[in-house]
Structure formats: C-alpha cells, structure tokens
Design an enzyme around this catalytic site. Structure first.
Site, PDB file in Angstrom:
ATOM      1  N   GLU A 507       0.858  -1.184   0.000  1.00 14.06           N
ATOM      2  CA  GLU A 507       0.000   0.000   0.000  1.00 14.06           C
ATOM      3  C   GLU A 507       0.893   1.232   0.000  1.00 14.06           C
ATOM      4  O   GLU A 507       1.792   1.366   0.846  1.00 14.06           O
ATOM      5  CB  GLU A 507      -0.923   0.048   1.209  1.00 14.06           C
ATOM      6  CG  GLU A 507      -1.801   1.301   1.216  1.00 14.06           C
ATOM      7  CD  GLU A 507      -2.779   1.365   2.371  1.00 14.06           C
ATOM      8  OE1 GLU A 507      -3.496   2.381   2.488  1.00 14.06           O
ATOM      9  OE2 GLU A 507      -2.831   0.398   3.163  1.00 14.06           O
ATOM     10  N   ASN A 567      -4.753   5.042  -2.167  1.00 10.10           N
ATOM     11  CA  ASN A 567      -5.998   5.577  -1.608  1.00 10.10           C
ATOM     12  C   ASN A 567      -6.479   6.776  -2.417  1.00 10.10           C
ATOM     13  O   ASN A 567      -5.672   7.606  -2.852  1.00 10.10           O
ATOM     14  CB  ASN A 567      -5.785   6.012  -0.152  1.00 10.10           C
ATOM     15  CG  ASN A 567      -5.580   4.816   0.764  1.00 10.10           C
ATOM     16  OD1 ASN A 567      -6.516   4.119   1.085  1.00 10.10           O
ATOM     17  ND2 ASN A 567      -4.337   4.584   1.156  1.00 10.10           N
ATOM     18  N   GLU A 599      -8.177   2.270  -3.523  1.00  8.20           N
ATOM     19  CA  GLU A 599      -8.967   2.084  -2.309  1.00  8.20           C
ATOM     20  C   GLU A 599      -9.783   3.337  -2.011  1.00  8.20           C
ATOM     21  O   GLU A 599      -9.245   4.448  -2.032  1.00  8.20           O
ATOM     22  CB  GLU A 599      -8.050   1.762  -1.122  1.00  8.20           C
ATOM     23  CG  GLU A 599      -7.253   0.476  -1.301  1.00  8.20           C
ATOM     24  CD  GLU A 599      -6.380   0.176  -0.092  1.00  8.20           C
ATOM     25  OE1 GLU A 599      -6.477   0.927   0.912  1.00  8.20           O
ATOM     26  OE2 GLU A 599      -5.605  -0.793  -0.137  1.00  8.20           O
ATOM     27  N   ASP A 629     -11.971   0.608   1.568  1.00  9.41           N
ATOM     28  CA  ASP A 629     -11.046   0.736   2.692  1.00  9.41           C
ATOM     29  C   ASP A 629     -11.823   1.003   3.985  1.00  9.41           C
ATOM     30  O   ASP A 629     -12.914   1.577   3.969  1.00  9.41           O
ATOM     31  CB  ASP A 629     -10.070   1.884   2.421  1.00  9.41           C
ATOM     32  CG  ASP A 629      -8.878   1.855   3.361  1.00  9.41           C
ATOM     33  OD1 ASP A 629      -8.634   0.808   3.990  1.00  9.41           O
ATOM     34  OD2 ASP A 629      -8.186   2.890   3.458  1.00  9.41           O
ATOM     35  N   GLU A 686      -6.589  -5.311   8.060  1.00  7.84           N
ATOM     36  CA  GLU A 686      -5.506  -4.356   8.278  1.00  7.84           C
ATOM     37  C   GLU A 686      -5.371  -4.041   9.764  1.00  7.84           C
ATOM     38  O   GLU A 686      -6.278  -4.256  10.557  1.00  7.84           O
ATOM     39  CB  GLU A 686      -5.750  -3.070   7.487  1.00  7.84           C
ATOM     40  CG  GLU A 686      -7.054  -2.368   7.766  1.00  7.84           C
ATOM     41  CD  GLU A 686      -7.250  -1.133   6.900  1.00  7.84           C
ATOM     42  OE1 GLU A 686      -6.278  -0.676   6.287  1.00  7.84           O
ATOM     43  OE2 GLU A 686      -8.390  -0.636   6.840  1.00  7.84           O
TER      44      GLU A 686
END
Length: 726
Positions: A507, A567, A599, A629, A686
């Site tokens: 990520e 993101n 995300e 997310d 996560e």
C-alpha cells in the site's frame, strides 16, 4: 483557434515560445484570458507548462455585453473560467469587473500585481464584485493556477447542481397558488394580492400599498441583499429578479419565501412597473436543513462537524454586526496527547479518547451552547447571547478540571491535557474565517507555551497564525522540489500452519520530508491539501509514482504478481483528469492494469452513489481493482454494497484490534467475511499487530493481511532490499 487581428494572440505566442512545444491555441478552451498583455503572457506560459497543458483563449477586454458575448462565441465550448489580468484593482476596474461578472455565468478569477500583505484586502474587493478569487502575480505558479482552475470547475459543478435543484423545485410548485405583487414605479405604489397576504397571515389593513410594507418585514440579515437585487433588476444590471429571504409573518415568526419578478419597460427603456410572485419555501428549507444536519455529523463523537461550525459561526458574526447588544465567544479546544496515543495504541484507541473528551466537554456547557468536532484533535465551542465577558474563561477552567481525570486505554491508565484558545465578538469580526484564524492562533499560542492552559486572542498572535499559510505555500513548492515521497507497507498472505507470510503487494502511503522541519505528518498537511485543492495535483503524483515504482521493481527483479494500492479521497474522485492520469501512467510504464488497486472509503463511495458508480465502472473496465477501505466504519448501506463494482474489502483495524483468541471477539470479523464470501469479494484485514490476531484471522480463513506485525511502511530502497532477499 487562431487569434483575431488585434486580439493579442502575440502575447500568447511570446509566452509559450520558451516551452518545449510550439504554441498552439485550441478551439476548445479551458480558460478565457482577458486583460494586461504582459500578465496574460505570463499566465499562458505557466498554463502551457502543465501536463496535460491547459487550453487557453486570449481575448480583448470587452467593454460591453455584446463584445463579451462575441468573445465567448469565438470559443467552441464554454471555458471553465475567465481569468482577468489587471494592473490594479481601482474603482474603474472594479466597476468593469462587476459588469463582466453580472453578464456571464462563468467564474471570474483576477490576477493583479501586488504585495502579499494586500492579499486579503484585494481578495475581499474582488469577491465583493462577484469574482471567484484573486491571485497575486508575484505568487503565480503552475500549481497555483491548476488549483484555481480546479476550484473553478468545482464551482461550475456546484452551480449546475444548484440550478438543477432550483428548476426541479420550481416544477414541483407550478400548481401551487403563489402570492402575486406588482410595483408601479411611476406612481410609487405596490399592489399585493390576497394570496400574498394569506401566505404571511396578514390582513389587508396590515399591508399598505408601499414597498416598505414588504421590506420592513424582511430579516435584518437578508434586507440588504434583497434591496440590492431589486435595484439591480430595476437598473437593468440583471434581467430577472429572484431572491430567497426570510420575512416576518402575522404570527411574528420568520418564514422563508422566494420572490421572483421581471421589469416592464417602455420603448425608450424607461421602467414602468415590476411584477412578480412570492412562494413559501419554509417547508423546503426545513427539510433541507434537517437532511444537511443529519449528514454532517462526525462518526466518532456524533457531534456536528467543521462545516456546521462554519455556518453557525457565520450566522453569529452577522448577528453581532447587526445588533450591538448581541455578543458571542468561541473556544477552540485542542486535545494535546492524541498523536502520542495514536502512535502508541493505534487509531482506534485515539478515537475512543476523542469520544470520551467529547462527552466531558459537553458536560461543561449549557444545553444551548454548541459543541463541534473541528478536526482530528480539536473541538470548537460557540456560546451565544453572552452577557458576562468572563464567560469563556469560566468555561475554560471547567474544561481543564474535567479533562484532568484519568481514563483507560487498552487496559492502561492514561491522561491528557487540553490547550484552549478563545476569542469573542468584541474583536468586531466581519467574517467567520477571521474568527477561526484568531482563535486558532490563540490555541497554538497556548500549546506552544506549555499546553494545559488557555489564552485569549491578542492582535500579536496574528503573525503566528500565518504558519498555516506558510505550510500551504511550502507544499506548493514541495511538489516542484520532489520533497514528497512514497512509503510502502507490505500486504501479505498467510500460508501454512506457522503463519508464514507471503508477500502479495504494497500500500502506497504519502510522506513529506521538509528540508528544514523534517518529516511532516500527513495529519498536518493532508487537511491543508484537501482544503486548498492541492490534493488534486498531489494525488495525481501519487498515482504516477506508485505505478512507476512497481513497474521498476518488475523490471529489476523479474515479473511477479505483486500489486500496489493507492488511496483516493473524495476530491480526487471529483478530479476530471483522474482517468486520464491513470491511463497515462499505465501507458507510460507498461504496467498491466491488474497490478493496480484503488482504495476508497465507504463514505466517499456513498457521497453521490450514482455518479461514483459510473466512475468506478469506468476504472474497473480498465482491469484495475477497486477496494473498500476501512470497511465497517462508514455509513454504507448493504442495499448499495452489491451494486458497487468492487473487488474486495479491507476490514478496519478497529475490528481486528478486538481479536483476542476468543470466539466472541471474532463475531464482527466473521460476519464481514461471510458477507464478502456471499458477494464474491476478496478480503484483507488491516492493523494486525499481534500473533494472536494473525492466528485467529488464519483460523477464520482470512489469509490476506496488513499491519505492523508483517512490516511497517518503508521507502523505495528498503522495498528493493526486501525484494532482493537475504
């Protein structure tokens, strides 16, 4: 489109001559530039440097509506905005600006040469005549102009949505009986229909045939705007009068009404009469307010958010200016140890502390006092109808006392303090933005002088409040100076019985290494980027850099199935060049689209669900994966979830942190996994920090994981070392 003779196309040519590509004026223009040759040329050069370049149409200054209409007709499609380059904002130029703004629906941006100290005054003058913004020539940059254009596009989109809403509302009330009125300007008499009087619950004797019979009942905050609208219509500055305002009815209650009218003129242009209608919009306003209030509450504290505070603060400022006996105070409460708690115990623990602080603050206030969640670590308090100037100090003392009590975090006893800034209407504020600037400066001063204290705003603090502006300007420079970096947190898959982790991707997380201040937390600069529009160019850079980095690792270490996740914020979703940026990055690097994951949070997806769904379908059609997310923390609807074209869910760390090895602790995670399986979605958990959490997730067959247990975010060189192996 080639420039017309005398239209100063040469300025554009000279400005663009220094760029790598030959100057070109396209028929479809993103920006119409008018005014001073030298400034126009400079602006065109900066815009030509953007990638992709902004298309520009340079026009002569239009002194009449016909000339302006002719210039706009030369552009195939309406530009996003009109940029007016002036040598100064004097009375003549402001009058011309007012006429230009009145005769175009496009947002107008002004550029003037001036000292930075004049920025606020010039911006206020420009906005008073209807301009969207005012930029200083000395501060011009490609990034600033790009942000200004983004702001203009958002402004256009908002106007279109507002016009659509207004038209739909107008259609809905066509069958209603509106109150009619007619103003005979030659005789100075106004005739009000029976329905007009009935709408307000007035008798005929209560409404003499004068304009003041109407205007005297209008709310003090609305009267000046209504008078200005009527005068503009009568003088010919606007063709149609349309004004929504509050009016006092026969029961002495405020009622929202919409007034519409047109002017009848003689053949020689002399005004004879003005005729119009009045519609009661109170019910619509009440529903709109209720919906807005429900949708603008902080999810952690259930308090109204920053937007509501700005609106209520603006109302308080207006009341203080209209009534000498009205006084308000504002307190900004910064919880001092939230960053340390977040770093030590995690985000969910910090959120719990914020919720506890909200409850304690509420207990220090009267029922009528207003408490808001202003930001990650700050609360705002608005106290109205204050009689004692020492009220703010008394409230601050109560807050310090209740906050001092210890609280429990993850089984450990902790404590925190607060830094409080205060200001009041005694400062004679004209804008709520100035209130925020001053109370924030006081809060910063209290924090910088040892925390656990409160300070009242003083004029000398204004200099300190410029730190935020300095940080914003530093961000603009940082984009060009490559001060931003991406760090990458590993995503793994658990294999075997011993929790062996297999790397499956990364990520991408944004970091800022300032040459003087060192690493600046995303919590400090991301909100500024969101507020100023810089998140758009910054987000484009993140997408390009993450894709480039993964392709570089592909080439260096051989093909593999690793992915990179990026993101997207709400403002990036609204970026008109988002798809173009993604396509260009994939084409330039040659990276297969299936290696990219984007995300989005549930709240971003649910905000304008239909439009977002269309965009997501376009993204997914390229082979890019889409993930939700922080799943479970937003306000998504299960009825909508199956409609979104997504590939997977990321279980929020707040649920993972509850896992302690017992069946009861896994209830929510098990439910999410079952939901995902029924919808055919992949899942990543996560925020995994312990072996117990990892073992329980593996037992639940949630094998894809992310968290400090498997690796913290690392820079690109550390990723190379990881891929290179021992």
């Amino acid at each position: 489109m080639a420039p017309q003779p005398g239209a100063r196309g040469g300025s554009l040519g000279r400005a663009a001559a220094s760029s790598d590509e030959p100057p070109t004026i396209h028929r479809e223009a993103d920006l119409l530039v008018i005014g001073d040759d030298e400034i126009c040329g400079e602006v065109a050069g900066l815009l030509a440097a953007l990638r992709p370049p902004v298309r520009v149409h340079v026009a002569a200054r239009a002194e009449t509506l016909e000339q302006l209409t002719a210039e706009l007709a030369n552009v195939a499609d309406n530009p996003a905005a009109i940029l007016v380059a002036l040598d100064q904002l004097d009375t003549t130029n402001l009058a011309w600006m007012r006429r230009t703004v009145a005769n175009t629906k496009l947002p107008v941006i002004v550029v003037v040469p001036a000292h930075p100290g004049q920025r606020s005054a010039l911006r206020e003058s420009a906005r008073e005549v209807g301009a969207l913004d005012c930029l200083l020539r000395s501060e011009l940059s490609s990034a600033l102009l790009e942000a200004a254009l983004t702001h203009a596009r958002h402004h256009n989109a908002q106007n279109e949505r507002y016009l659509e809403l207004r038209e739909r509302f107008s259609l809905a009330i066509q069958g209603s009986r509106d109150g009619m009125w007619e103003w005979d300007l030659e005789r100075g008499r106004v005739y009000y229909s029976l329905r007009w009087r009935e709408l307000l619950g007035l008798r005929s004797a209560d409404v003499p045939p004068t304009l003041e019979a109407w205007l005297a009942r209008v709310h003090p905050q609305d009267i000046d705007r209504l008078r200005a609208d009527l005068e503009a219509n009568v003088s010919g500055q606007s063709l149609i009068h349309e004004n929504e305002h509050r009016i006092r009815d026969g029961a002495n209650e405020w009622r929202w009404v919409m007034s519409r009218a047109v002017v009848h003129r003689t053949a020689d242009g002399r005004v004879r009469r003005m005729a119009g209608s009045m519609t009661d919009t109170s019910a619509f306003r009440q529903r709109e307010r209720a919906i807005r209030e429900r949708s603008r509450k902080d999810t952690v504290t259930k308090l109204p958010d920053r937007r509501v505070f700005l609106e209520r603060g603006a109302r308080a400022v207006e009341l203080s200016r209209a009534h000498d006996d009205y006084m308000f105070v504002v307190l900004m409460v910064a919880v001092d140890r939230i960053p340390q708690i977040r770093d030590s115990y995690g985000i969910e623990a910090a959120d719990e502390v914020v919720a506890v602080m909200a409850q304690r603050l509420r207990g220090c206030l009267r029922p009528e006092d207003l408490l808001f969640r202003y930001s990650t670590t700050k609360f705002a308090i608005l106290i109205e109808d204050v009689e004692d100037p020492n009220t703010a100090t008394a409230v601050a003392n109560r807050i310090h006392a209740v906050v001092a009590a210890p609280f429990e975090v993850d089984g450990a006893v902790n404590f925190t303090t607060v830094s409080i800034g205060m200001t009041s209407s005694a400062q004679n504020y004209k804008r709520v933005e100035d209130v925020i600037t001053d109370v924030s400066a006081a809060t910063d001063s209290a924090r910088d002088h040892g925390k656990n204290r409160h300070e009242t705003y003083e004029t000398s603090m204004r200099t300190e409040s410029r730190t935020m502006l300095t940080l914003e300007m530093a961000m603009r420079r940082a984009l060009d100076a490559n001060q931003f970096q991406l760090h990458y947190q590993p995503l793994v898959r658990l294999v075997g019985e011993n929790q062996v982790s297999e790397l499956i991707g990364f990520e991408a997380l944004l970091r800022w290494e300032h040459p003087e201040r060192g690493r600046i937390s995303p919590a400090d600069f991301i909100p500024i980027a969101e507020a100023t529009g810089l998140i758009i160019p910054l987000g484009r850079w993140v997408i390009r850099e993450a894709i480039r980095a993964l392709q570089t690792w592909h080439a260096e270490f051989g093909p593999f199935e690793l992915s990179v996740s990026v993101n997207l914020s709400a403002k990036q979703i609204a970026d008109p060049l988002l798809l173009e940026t993604i396509d260009a990055a994939l084409a330039e690097t040659g990276l297969p689209a299936g290696h990219v994951k984007l995300e989005l949070t549930e709240s971003v997806m649910m905000d304008g669900a239909e439009q977002v769904t269309t965009l997501l379908q376009d993204i997914r059609s390229r082979g890019i994966q889409l993930w939700i997310d922080d799943f479970g923390t937003g306000y998504s609807s299960l009825g909508y979830l199956h409609k979104f074209p997504v590939d997977g869910l990321k279980i929020d760390r707040s649920f993972v942190s509850e896992l302690d090895g017992t069946p009861a602790s896994a209830t929510i995670v098990r439910t999410i996994l079952s939901l995902a399986a029924n919808l055919g979605l992949e899942v990543i958990a996560e925020g995994i920090e312990t072996d117990v959490q990892a073992a329980q997730l593996q037992a639940l067959e949630c094998l894809c994981c992310q968290g400090w247990l498997f690796g913290r975010p690392i820079d690109a060189e550390a990723v190379r070392a990881l891929l290179r192996g021992p």
